[in-house]
Scaffold this motif. Structure first.
Motif, PDB file in Angstrom:
ATOM      1  N   ALA A  45       0.599  -1.158   0.035  1.00 10.71           N
ATOM      2  CA  ALA A  45       0.018   0.075  -0.018  1.00 10.71           C
ATOM      3  C   ALA A  45       0.757   1.269  -0.135  1.00 10.71           C
ATOM      4  O   ALA A  45       0.667   2.188  -0.607  1.00 10.71           O
ATOM      5  CB  ALA A  45      -1.020  -0.112   1.385  1.00 10.71           C
ATOM      6  N   LYS A  46       1.957   1.258   0.742  1.00 16.63           N
ATOM      7  CA  LYS A  46       2.827   2.312   0.890  1.00 16.63           C
ATOM      8  C   LYS A  46       3.620   2.708  -0.383  1.00 16.63           C
ATOM      9  O   LYS A  46       3.716   3.541  -1.027  1.00 16.63           O
ATOM     10  CB  LYS A  46       3.758   2.268   1.998  1.00 16.63           C
ATOM     11  N   GLN A  47       4.108   1.523  -1.173  1.00 14.97           N
ATOM     12  CA  GLN A  47       4.913   1.669  -2.055  1.00 14.97           C
ATOM     13  C   GLN A  47       4.276   2.069  -3.317  1.00 14.97           C
ATOM     14  O   GLN A  47       4.686   2.835  -4.262  1.00 14.97           O
ATOM     15  CB  GLN A  47       5.676   0.380  -2.319  1.00 14.97           C
ATOM     16  N   ALA A  48       2.900   1.504  -3.710  1.00 10.37           N
ATOM     17  CA  ALA A  48       2.131   1.473  -4.739  1.00 10.37           C
ATOM     18  C   ALA A  48       1.387   2.710  -4.427  1.00 10.37           C
ATOM     19  O   ALA A  48       0.372   3.082  -5.397  1.00 10.37           O
ATOM     20  CB  ALA A  48       1.379   0.528  -4.981  1.00 10.37           C
ATOM     21  N   ASP A  49       1.215   3.271  -3.321  1.00  6.39           N
ATOM     22  CA  ASP A  49       0.405   4.628  -3.043  1.00  6.39           C
ATOM     23  C   ASP A  49      -1.092   4.185  -3.135  1.00  6.39           C
ATOM     24  O   ASP A  49      -1.855   4.962  -4.162  1.00  6.39           O
ATOM     25  CB  ASP A  49       0.785   5.787  -3.784  1.00  6.39           C
ATOM     26  N   VAL A  50      -1.608   3.247  -2.662  1.00  6.36           N
ATOM     27  CA  VAL A  50      -2.999   2.623  -2.813  1.00  6.36           C
ATOM     28  C   VAL A  50      -3.622   2.319  -1.464  1.00  6.36           C
ATOM     29  O   VAL A  50      -2.792   2.119  -0.575  1.00  6.36           O
ATOM     30  CB  VAL A  50      -3.109   1.382  -3.786  1.00  6.36           C
ATOM     31  N   SER A  51      -4.672   2.057  -1.350  1.00  4.77           N
ATOM     32  CA  SER A  51      -5.288   1.802   0.058  1.00  4.77           C
ATOM     33  C   SER A  51      -4.825   0.369   0.603  1.00  4.77           C
ATOM     34  O   SER A  51      -4.568  -0.456  -0.287  1.00  4.77           O
ATOM     35  CB  SER A  51      -6.830   2.055  -0.107  1.00  4.77           C
TER      36      SER A  51
END
Length: 90
Positions: A11-17
């Motif tokens: 979630a952090k690396q791909a900037d998704v929930s």
């Protein structure tokens, strides 16, 4: 690292929930399982290859009684790390 920590990292690396990252991880695992169930190899370039190996039938020994038992042949999941993964660990 466990599954929830992996989902947090995705979630952090791909900037998704976290929910989307969890669904993506579950879909990936399901796809790999499905391909392996069909006997196919799953190759992720730079990471590694998941494949199905075969273990031959053999004789074993019951540790409690010492009696010889027959162990059936089995298919087992295997993973071969790719060069980039090996290099990143060393």
């Amino acid at each position: 690292m466990n599954k929830s920590e992996l989902i947090d990292q995705i979630a952090k690396q791909a900037d998704v929930s976290k929910a989307a990252a969890g669904r993506a991880l579950d879909a990936t695992i399901t796809a790999v399982k499905g391909a392996m169930k069909k006997g196919e190899m799953v190759t992720l370039v730079g990471f590694g290859t998941f494949y199905v190996g075969k273990r031959a039938a053999r004789n074993g020994r019951n540790p409690r009684t010492g009696a010889t038992i027959k162990i059936k042949a089995a298919k087992i999941p295997k993973f071969r790390a790719g060069k980039a993964l090996k290099d990143s660990v060393n």
